[in-house]
Design an enzyme around this catalytic site. Structure first.
Site: not given
Length: 252
Positions: A127-128, A210, A213, A236
């Site tokens: 996702c990062c 985010c 998270c 990240c």
């Protein structure tokens, strides 16, 4: 003026030219502070950009940079999973500091690759990479260096952080003007200059990423304990060591 070698693919070696320049700059400024580091960076490194999350401590570096070069390109990665408070704060800070070149960057393919917006639960590294790392790499194309707000006290992986670093595989120089600042230095500077605080700090978020998270931090916990809580992850992936993602427990 610094002339860097042609960039190599990500993950490649540090360019000799960048390594020599970084060594010389760190030696020259070893007893200097953030103001001198920033001034030297702007005078030495062409096409320098500042990357900011507009997080809990970001306003300090943005304020310093604005006093020297108000039109510095400020790259803000909107992962489209940020807190609403961060988006409002970004606009407020940019207006107050009269930053004239804020560039809001988003991933081109996030909706297609993560339509359910659940990738962070299955694979937070992926996702990062999708929402932050890839967009930043594109945004930094054409820049010979970038300014970060990293500090030594933030994590074990940053304890040896220098003012200048040669980024592996890109030929770029990373500039860390606040590397030696303490948490008290940050708080004092913000108070003396009446800089606005991110609204989530007062709600127990000393480190803000985010929304899915990031969680509040309890009294006595490490300030970054709320980032990717209960996962083997504390970066990240924007910052690499020798082309490799810095993971929890690794040292720079």
């Amino acid at each position: 003026m610094l002339h860097l070698a042609k960039k190599t693919p990500p993950g490649g070696p540090v360019s000799p030219e960048a390594a020599v320049m970084v060594s010389a700059l760190n030696a020259k400024l070893t007893h200097h502070g953030a103001w001198d580091v920033l001034n030297t960076a702007f005078d030495t490194i062409p096409d320098l950009a500042l990357v900011s999350s507009f997080g809990a401590e970001s306003v300090v570096l943005l304020h310093l940079a604005a006093m020297i070069k108000r039109d510095v390109p400020v790259i803000f990665i909107d992962t489209e999973m940020l807190f609403t408070e961060t988006l409002v704060y970004q606009q407020d800070v940019a207006e107050r500091l009269r930053l004239s070149n804020v560039q809001i960057i988003r991933a081109d393919d996030a909706d297609a690759r993560d339509p359910s917006r659940s990738l962070h639960r299955r694979n937070p590294d992926a996702c990062c990479a999708l929402r932050k790392i890839a967009p930043l790499r594109r945004a930094l194309d054409g820049h010979s260096g970038w300014i970060t707000g990293r500090k030594r006290y933030q994590s074990g992986t940053r304890q040896a952080l220098e003012f200048f670093e040669a980024e592996a595989g890109t030929g770029r120089i990373k500039v860390n003007p606040l590397a030696r600042w303490s948490r008290d230095d940050i708080a004092e500077y913000m108070a003396e200059n009446r800089l606005p605080r991110h609204p989530l700090v007062a709600q127990g978020y000393p480190s803000i990423g985010c929304a899915p998270c990031t969680s509040p931090v309890a009294a006595g916990e490490d300030p970054r304990a709320g980032r990717w809580r209960d996962q083997n992850k504390d970066e990240c992936g924007i910052h690499f060591v020798d082309g490799k993602l810095v993971r929890a427990g690794q040292e720079t």
